[in-house]
Write a protein that holds these residues in place. Structure first.
Motif, PDB file in Angstrom:
ATOM      1  N   GLU A   1      42.387  37.573  30.014  1.00 23.03           N
ATOM      2  CA  GLU A   1      43.574  36.701  29.428  1.00 23.03           C
ATOM      3  C   GLU A   1      44.055  36.219  30.829  1.00 23.03           C
ATOM      4  N   GLY A   2      44.186  36.975  31.685  1.00 23.18           N
ATOM      5  CA  GLY A   2      44.618  36.752  33.176  1.00 23.18           C
ATOM      6  C   GLY A   2      44.790  38.043  34.079  1.00 23.18           C
ATOM      7  N   PHE A   3      44.678  37.619  35.062  1.00 25.49           N
ATOM      8  CA  PHE A   3      44.342  39.559  36.086  1.00 25.49           C
ATOM      9  C   PHE A   3      44.930  38.582  37.883  1.00 25.49           C
ATOM     10  N   GLY A   4      45.525  39.493  38.282  1.00 25.65           N
ATOM     11  CA  GLY A   4      46.548  39.784  39.865  1.00 25.65           C
ATOM     12  C   GLY A   4      46.533  40.379  40.502  1.00 25.65           C
ATOM     13  N   GLY A   5      46.509  40.303  42.047  1.00 29.34           N
ATOM     14  CA  GLY A   5      46.276  42.704  42.720  1.00 29.34           C
ATOM     15  C   GLY A   5      45.648  41.754  43.668  1.00 29.34           C
ATOM     16  N   HIS A   6      46.314  42.780  44.539  1.00 24.08           N
ATOM     17  CA  HIS A   6      45.267  42.983  46.205  1.00 24.08           C
ATOM     18  C   HIS A   6      43.818  43.922  45.501  1.00 24.08           C
ATOM     19  N   HIS A   7      43.820  44.493  47.546  1.00 17.46           N
ATOM     20  CA  HIS A   7      42.891  45.531  46.962  1.00 17.46           C
ATOM     21  C   HIS A   7      43.061  46.130  46.290  1.00 17.46           C
ATOM     22  N   MET A   8      44.464  46.818  46.084  1.00 18.05           N
ATOM     23  CA  MET A   8      44.059  48.687  46.586  1.00 18.05           C
ATOM     24  C   MET A   8      45.461  48.249  44.513  1.00 18.05           C
ATOM     25  N   ALA A   9      45.457  47.425  44.198  1.00 16.97           N
ATOM     26  CA  ALA A   9      46.038  47.490  42.584  1.00 16.97           C
ATOM     27  C   ALA A   9      46.097  46.267  42.279  1.00 16.97           C
ATOM     28  N   ALA A  10      46.168  46.772  40.973  1.00 20.65           N
ATOM     29  CA  ALA A  10      46.527  44.670  40.060  1.00 20.65           C
ATOM     30  C   ALA A  10      46.525  44.998  38.666  1.00 20.65           C
ATOM     31  N   GLY A  11      47.113  44.245  38.250  1.00 19.19           N
ATOM     32  CA  GLY A  11      47.910  43.798  36.528  1.00 19.19           C
ATOM     33  C   GLY A  11      46.348  43.027  36.146  1.00 19.19           C
ATOM     34  N   LEU A  12      46.464  43.383  34.429  1.00 22.74           N
ATOM     35  CA  LEU A  12      45.875  42.455  33.957  1.00 22.74           C
ATOM     36  C   LEU A  12      46.493  42.473  32.251  1.00 22.74           C
ATOM     37  N   SER A  13      45.260  41.384  31.680  1.00 21.04           N
ATOM     38  CA  SER A  13      45.338  41.446  30.691  1.00 21.04           C
ATOM     39  C   SER A  13      45.048  40.948  29.258  1.00 21.04           C
ATOM     40  N   ILE A  14      44.665  41.510  28.415  1.00 16.30           N
ATOM     41  CA  ILE A  14      43.287  41.892  27.867  1.00 16.30           C
ATOM     42  C   ILE A  14      43.575  41.552  25.835  1.00 16.30           C
ATOM     43  N   ARG A  15      42.552  41.061  25.423  1.00 13.15           N
ATOM     44  CA  ARG A  15      42.685  41.510  23.921  1.00 13.15           C
ATOM     45  C   ARG A  15      42.258  42.489  24.013  1.00 13.15           C
ATOM     46  N   ALA A  16      42.742  43.405  22.498  1.00 16.63           N
ATOM     47  CA  ALA A  16      42.427  44.445  22.547  1.00 16.63           C
ATOM     48  C   ALA A  16      40.853  44.498  21.841  1.00 16.63           C
ATOM     49  N   GLU A  17      40.011  43.701  21.425  1.00 17.68           N
ATOM     50  CA  GLU A  17      38.881  43.311  21.212  1.00 17.68           C
ATOM     51  C   GLU A  17      37.895  44.322  22.150  1.00 17.68           C
ATOM     52  N   ARG A  18      38.404  43.407  23.365  1.00 17.96           N
ATOM     53  CA  ARG A  18      37.774  42.932  24.203  1.00 17.96           C
ATOM     54  C   ARG A  18      37.576  43.816  25.510  1.00 17.96           C
ATOM     55  N   VAL A  19      38.651  44.970  25.151  1.00 16.93           N
ATOM     56  CA  VAL A  19      38.308  45.936  26.434  1.00 16.93           C
ATOM     57  C   VAL A  19      36.525  47.213  26.382  1.00 16.93           C
ATOM     58  N   PRO A  20      36.489  47.474  24.967  1.00 15.82           N
ATOM     59  CA  PRO A  20      35.368  48.023  25.566  1.00 15.82           C
ATOM     60  C   PRO A  20      34.379  47.551  25.831  1.00 15.82           C
ATOM     61  N   ALA A  21      34.042  45.980  26.013  1.00 13.39           N
ATOM     62  CA  ALA A  21      32.827  45.157  26.414  1.00 13.39           C
ATOM     63  C   ALA A  21      32.678  45.079  28.761  1.00 13.39           C
ATOM     64  N   PHE A  22      34.811  44.856  28.270  1.00 12.01           N
ATOM     65  CA  PHE A  22      35.305  45.174  29.521  1.00 12.01           C
ATOM     66  C   PHE A  22      34.868  46.709  30.409  1.00 12.01           C
ATOM     67  N   ALA A  23      35.251  47.333  29.529  1.00 11.95           N
ATOM     68  CA  ALA A  23      34.810  48.618  30.174  1.00 11.95           C
ATOM     69  C   ALA A  23      33.812  48.916  31.051  1.00 11.95           C
ATOM     70  N   ARG A  24      32.480  48.180  30.170  1.00 18.75           N
ATOM     71  CA  ARG A  24      31.643  48.333  30.739  1.00 18.75           C
ATOM     72  C   ARG A  24      30.809  47.051  31.487  1.00 18.75           C
ATOM     73  N   ASP A  25      31.654  46.531  31.766  1.00 19.96           N
ATOM     74  CA  ASP A  25      31.145  45.459  33.333  1.00 19.96           C
ATOM     75  C   ASP A  25      31.765  45.531  34.328  1.00 19.96           C
ATOM     76  N   PHE A  26      33.651  46.252  33.491  1.00 19.48           N
ATOM     77  CA  PHE A  26      34.056  46.804  34.838  1.00 19.48           C
ATOM     78  C   PHE A  26      33.670  47.918  35.529  1.00 19.48           C
ATOM     79  N   GLU A  27      32.661  48.892  34.872  1.00 24.67           N
ATOM     80  CA  GLU A  27      32.065  49.626  35.248  1.00 24.67           C
ATOM     81  C   GLU A  27      30.493  50.282  36.231  1.00 24.67           C
ATOM     82  N   ALA A  28      30.008  48.716  35.495  1.00 21.26           N
ATOM     83  CA  ALA A  28      28.930  47.923  36.864  1.00 21.26           C
ATOM     84  C   ALA A  28      29.552  47.281  37.827  1.00 21.26           C
ATOM     85  N   ALA A  29      30.453  46.293  37.936  1.00 22.19           N
ATOM     86  CA  ALA A  29      31.130  45.980  38.676  1.00 22.19           C
ATOM     87  C   ALA A  29      30.997  47.112  39.863  1.00 22.19           C
ATOM     88  N   VAL A  30      31.633  48.062  39.621  1.00 22.19           N
ATOM     89  CA  VAL A  30      32.312  49.376  40.811  1.00 22.19           C
ATOM     90  C   VAL A  30      31.285  49.797  40.992  1.00 22.19           C
TER      91      VAL A  30
END
Length: 322
Positions: free
Chosen positions: A171-200
């Motif tokens: 829903e939104g995010f912000g931050g910098h190189h070492m730290a960040a905050g985000l907002s997300i709908r609960a049902e999106r967390v599993p898919a987000f976790a998968r794609d964040f792992e791929a991004a890392v």
């Protein structure tokens, strides 16, 4: 320069709120460490668990009695925050264990409806210290609809860029190189976790996941003296752009070890016949046996107790002696 002169102002300030905050924090000598680990956490505690109005009033009131009352309330709030932090940290570690540990994962994304959104960032930092993986913790409140998360990174990853690759889930995010905050709908967390792992994975190599400790030089305990401490203090104030010197001592013998304050390690260490008291903040889970020999990374410091000043060392890290 702002920090250097600001510390002098804090040390001599007649302001009722500053005096009350120092008193309740047990601060007699103002330093960057005192600000970072004693004064600031109490000021922040109100905003993390409730609202920050009491902290604002503390710094603006001219009434010493009211300042003392507010400082005491913030101190209690900070104790509550510490208890919540310990509970959340233990819960997060248990979740990782139930998932089979870290294994080959390059990131950690966890969510719980039991977590407080004002504390997830602190706990994420502690998990990065333990596992050395980019970590995002999400306080998933069903009533709120949109969950709030906070992330901390490692040296080799720009967490803001990694979140940008997953923006479709957020829903939104912000931050910098070492730290960040985000907002997300609960049902999106599993898919987000998968794609964040791929991004890392796309942005790191296995070498990036090995923590690196930089030291300035090896320094025997016998060289920690009033003179050397005076010289180190001339380099202050320390911070990200002027890091505190870190020294190494090899083959250090543990003469005594105990846990203090739930999460800290209190040690008495002997190096080549010179023994010094030592403190390892947040290292309680790494307790070692008396007689063990260690290679130790440390920063010398002065401790003040009952009007007596003495040399002590702050343990930054250690391993079995090699």
């Amino acid at each position: 320069m702002l920090v250097k002169h600001g510390l002098r102002e804090l040390a001599t300030s007649p302001h009722p709120g500053v005096a009350a905050l120092k008193a309740v924090s047990g601060v007699t000598s103002v330093s960057t460490a005192a600000v970072g680990f004693r004064l600031a956490p109490r000021l922040n505690a109100g905003g993390r668990l409730a609202d920050a109005s009491r902290s604002v009033e503390l710094l603006t009131t001219d009434d010493q009695a009211r300042a003392d009352q507010l400082a005491a309330a913030l101190d209690e709030e900070n104790r509550a925050r510490q208890a919540i932090e310990r509970q959340m940290y233990d819960g997060a570690v248990a979740m990782i264990d139930r998932q089979g540990g870290i294994g080959n994962r390059r990131s950690i994304v966890l969510a719980s409806a039991d977590w407080h959104p004002g504390v997830v960032g602190i706990v994420a930092s502690r998990l990065v210290e333990r596992y050395y993986r980019p970590t995002i913790l999400i306080a998933n409140s069903p009533e709120a609809g949109v969950a709030r998360g906070s992330g901390r990174s490692i040296r080799g990853l720009n967490i803001y860029e990694a979140l940008g690759a997953c923006r479709a889930h957020l829903e939104g995010f912000g931050g910098h190189h070492m730290a960040a905050g985000l907002s997300i709908r609960a049902e999106r967390v599993p898919a987000f976790a998968r794609d964040f792992e791929a991004a890392v994975v796309a942005r790191t190599t296995p070498v990036d996941l090995v923590p690196v400790r930089e030291i300035d030089c090896e320094l025997a305990f016998g060289d920690v003296s009033d003179r050397s401490l005076d010289e180190l203090e001339r380099l202050e104030p320390f911070g990200p752009a002027n890091p505190e010197p870190v020294f190494a001592a090899r083959g250090v013998c543990v003469r005594a070890c105990r846990i203090v304050g739930d999460s800290h390690l209190k040690l008495f260490l002997d190096h080549n016949g010179c023994a010094l008291p030592a403190i390892g903040f947040g290292m309680a889970e790494r307790s070692v046996e008396t007689g063990a020999r260690l290679d130790v990374l440390y920063s010398p410091m002065r401790s003040h107790w009952n009007g007596v000043s003495r040399a002590e060392i702050r343990v930054r890290d250690f391993r079995p002696a090699r």
